[in-house]
Design an enzyme around this catalytic site. Sequence first.
Site, PDB file in Angstrom:
ATOM      1  CB  CYS A 116      -0.954  -0.012   1.184  1.00 52.03           C
ATOM      2  SG  CYS A 116      -2.158  -1.342   1.036  1.00 52.03           S
ATOM      3  CG  HIS A 257      -3.225   3.407   1.540  1.00 48.35           C
ATOM      4  ND1 HIS A 257      -3.557   2.962   0.290  1.00 48.35           N
ATOM      5  CD2 HIS A 257      -3.369   2.348   2.385  1.00 48.35           C
ATOM      6  CE1 HIS A 257      -3.886   1.669   0.371  1.00 48.35           C
ATOM      7  NE2 HIS A 257      -3.779   1.277   1.631  1.00 48.35           N
ATOM      8  CG  ASN A 287      -6.545  -0.896   0.286  1.00 49.77           C
ATOM      9  OD1 ASN A 287      -5.806  -0.467  -0.589  1.00 49.77           O
ATOM     10  ND2 ASN A 287      -6.084  -1.325   1.449  1.00 49.77           N
TER      11      ASN A 287
HETATM   12  O1  UT7 Z   1      -3.980  -1.120   3.290  1.00 48.66           O
HETATM   13  C1  UT7 Z   1      -3.080  -1.872   4.012  1.00 48.66           C
HETATM   14  C2  UT7 Z   1      -3.263  -1.721   5.446  1.00 48.66           C
HETATM   15  N1  UT7 Z   1      -4.502  -2.290   5.852  1.00 48.66           N
HETATM   16  C3  UT7 Z   1      -5.271  -1.645   6.691  1.00 48.66           C
HETATM   17  O2  UT7 Z   1      -4.951  -0.546   7.067  1.00 48.66           O
HETATM   18  C4  UT7 Z   1      -6.502  -2.337   7.195  1.00 48.66           C
HETATM   19  C5  UT7 Z   1      -6.534  -2.281   8.677  1.00 48.66           C
HETATM   20  N2  UT7 Z   1      -7.651  -2.944   9.286  1.00 48.66           N
HETATM   21  C6  UT7 Z   1      -8.934  -2.556   9.165  1.00 48.66           C
HETATM   22  O3  UT7 Z   1      -9.256  -1.707   8.384  1.00 48.66           O
HETATM   23  C7  UT7 Z   1      -9.949  -3.160  10.098  1.00 48.66           C
HETATM   24  O4  UT7 Z   1      -9.267  -3.872  11.100  1.00 48.66           O
HETATM   25  C8  UT7 Z   1     -10.971  -4.100   9.429  1.00 48.66           C
HETATM   26  C9  UT7 Z   1     -11.930  -3.273   8.573  1.00 48.66           C
HETATM   27  C10 UT7 Z   1     -10.261  -5.129   8.571  1.00 48.66           C
HETATM   28  C11 UT7 Z   1     -11.787  -4.802  10.487  1.00 48.66           C
HETATM   29  O5  UT7 Z   1     -12.437  -3.864  11.324  1.00 48.66           O
HETATM   30  P1  UT7 Z   1     -12.344  -3.980  12.914  1.00 48.66           P
HETATM   31  O6  UT7 Z   1     -13.175  -2.914  13.454  1.00 48.66           O
HETATM   32  O7  UT7 Z   1     -10.887  -3.956  13.257  1.00 48.66           O
HETATM   33  O8  UT7 Z   1     -12.987  -5.348  13.179  1.00 48.66           O
HETATM   34  P2  UT7 Z   1     -12.348  -6.603  13.924  1.00 48.66           P
HETATM   35  O9  UT7 Z   1     -11.306  -7.216  13.045  1.00 48.66           O
HETATM   36  O10 UT7 Z   1     -11.980  -6.193  15.302  1.00 48.66           O
HETATM   37  O11 UT7 Z   1     -13.577  -7.548  13.991  1.00 48.66           O
HETATM   38  C12 UT7 Z   1     -14.695  -7.261  14.796  1.00 48.66           C
HETATM   39  C13 UT7 Z   1     -15.737  -8.302  14.528  1.00 48.66           C
HETATM   40  C14 UT7 Z   1     -15.181  -9.725  14.573  1.00 48.66           C
HETATM   41  O12 UT7 Z   1     -16.145 -10.544  15.173  1.00 48.66           O
HETATM   42  P3  UT7 Z   1     -15.963 -11.041  16.689  1.00 48.66           P
HETATM   43  O13 UT7 Z   1     -14.650 -11.780  16.713  1.00 48.66           O
HETATM   44  O14 UT7 Z   1     -15.942  -9.783  17.495  1.00 48.66           O
HETATM   45  O15 UT7 Z   1     -17.153 -11.902  16.892  1.00 48.66           O
HETATM   46  C15 UT7 Z   1     -15.057 -10.084  13.127  1.00 48.66           C
HETATM   47  O16 UT7 Z   1     -15.153 -11.466  12.894  1.00 48.66           O
HETATM   48  O17 UT7 Z   1     -16.256  -8.121  13.210  1.00 48.66           O
HETATM   49  C16 UT7 Z   1     -16.214  -9.354  12.521  1.00 48.66           C
HETATM   50  N3  UT7 Z   1     -16.072  -9.110  11.089  1.00 48.66           N
HETATM   51  C17 UT7 Z   1     -17.123  -8.900  10.299  1.00 48.66           C
HETATM   52  N4  UT7 Z   1     -18.447  -8.822  10.571  1.00 48.66           N
HETATM   53  C18 UT7 Z   1     -19.266  -8.561   9.535  1.00 48.66           C
HETATM   54  C19 UT7 Z   1     -14.959  -9.077  10.351  1.00 48.66           C
HETATM   55  N5  UT7 Z   1     -15.256  -8.819   9.069  1.00 48.66           N
HETATM   56  C20 UT7 Z   1     -16.601  -8.713   9.024  1.00 48.66           C
HETATM   57  C21 UT7 Z   1     -17.523  -8.462   7.985  1.00 48.66           C
HETATM   58  N6  UT7 Z   1     -18.816  -8.389   8.293  1.00 48.66           N
HETATM   59  N7  UT7 Z   1     -17.119  -8.266   6.705  1.00 48.66           N
END
Ligand code: UT7
Length: 332
Positions: A116, A257, A287
Site C-alpha cells: 500500500c 492511502h 482499497n
Molecule cells: O492497506 C493496508 C493496510 N490495511 C489496513 O490498514 C486495514 C486495517 N484494518 C482494518 O481496516 C480493520 O481492522 C478491518 C476493517 C479489517 C476490520 O475492522 P475492525 O473494526 O478492526 O474489526 P475486527 O477485526 O476487530 O472484527 C470485529 C468483529 C469480529 O467478530 P468477533 O470476533 O468480534 O465476533 C469479526 O469477525 O467483526 C467481525 N467481522 C465482520 N463482521 C461482519 C470481520 N469482518 C466482518 C464483515 N462483516 N465483513
Amino acid sequence: MKTKKYSAVITAVGMYVPDKVLDNAYFESTMDTTEEWITTRTGIKERRILENGATSDLATKATEDLLQQHNVNPEEIDVIIIATVTPDMLFPATACLVQERIGANNAWGFDLSAACSGFLFAYQTGCAFIESGQYKKVLVIGADKMSSILDYSDRNSCILFGDGAAAVLLEQSEDLNLGLQNSTLRIDGVGKDKLLMSGGGSLNPPTHETVDKKMHYLYQDGKAVFKVAVIGMADVSYELMQKNNLTSDDIAFLVPHQANKRIIDATGKRMGLDSDKVMMNIDKYGNTTAATIPLCLVEYYRDGRIKKGDKLILSAFGAGYTWGSSYLVWAI
Ligand code: UT7
C-alpha cells in the site's frame, strides 16, 4: 549538502478503473456480513473489479489516459516504474509489458513492491531520477488487480479491496519551490506476518498443499494492522508537517492511502485538518493498494479541486510494514 538543481514535478496524470461494480449488497447476499457493517467499519460502499485481464491492462489504460489527456509522446519517456503487488507474473516485470503496449521505445524500468506504500516509494524513486538530472520524463504508475489474490469466502479481507490504476508523469522544473519537497519513508519487517501472501515465492513455491492452504490469497490480521496503521500514518504525517514548518492552514490537502475511513479520519485529525482538506474516494473504490493515492490525485485535479501552488501531504501505511509521508507542491 549538495543543493539540487532541479525539482521533480508532476506534469501529467491519468487513471483507469474497470466498469464492473461490486457493492456492499453483493457481499450481504453472498456471505455473513451486512452493508451497514462494511460501511461503518471501513467507509467502503463499492469497489471496481476487472473481470478479464491483468494488472498490465489496468496500468496500460491509465497510462493511455495520461498520454492522451496531456499530449505526451511515449517515445520521450525515459523510465517506467510500476508499483504493484499483483504483477501479471513474477517476471518479466509488468513495466516491460506496459512499455511495449504504450510504445515507450526509449524507456527502461522496473516494478516496485511496497504494497500500500508502493506509490509513495515509487514516486520518491522517480523524483530522485529527475532531481539527479539524469532523466527528463519518468512515468510512475500505481496499479493493482487485488481481486486476483482475494479469497471471496473470507469476510475479513475480500470486502476491503478493489482493482484500479493511476499514473503520474514526473519532469524537471527549475523552480525548486514546486514538486517534491521532503519525505519520510520507513519499513519494518516486524509486520511481515500480519499482511501477506505467503505462497508462490521462493519460500513456498506453488504445490497442491499451498493451494489447499489458501496460501495464494491475501491474508490480513486486520485488527493488528489497524492499530499500527492508525498510529504510523498519523505520526509520520504530523512529523513531516513539523519538519517543514507547516501548519494545518498551509496544507491544501492530505492525500491518504485509502484503506479504512477510520484510519484516514484519525490522520486528518492529528494534523488538525478539517475533513474537506482530506482526500477521500474509498467509498467508490475501496482499497486499490498502490493505486489509491494517485487515483485521489487524478480525480481531485480533474474536478478542479487542486491547483498550482497547493501544498499536499501524501501518506500511506501497508504490508511489510511499509509506511511514510511526502510533502509536495502541486505544479499544474
Ligand atoms: O492497506 C493496508 C493496510 N490495511 C489496513 O490498514 C486495514 C486495517 N484494518 C482494518 O481496516 C480493520 O481492522 C478491518 C476493517 C479489517 C476490520 O475492522 P475492525 O473494526 O478492526 O474489526 P475486527 O477485526 O476487530 O472484527 C470485529 C468483529 C469480529 O467478530 P468477533 O470476533 O468480534 O465476533 C469479526 O469477525 O467483526 C467481525 N467481522 C465482520 N463482521 C461482519 C470481520 N469482518 C466482518 C464483515 N462483516 N465483513
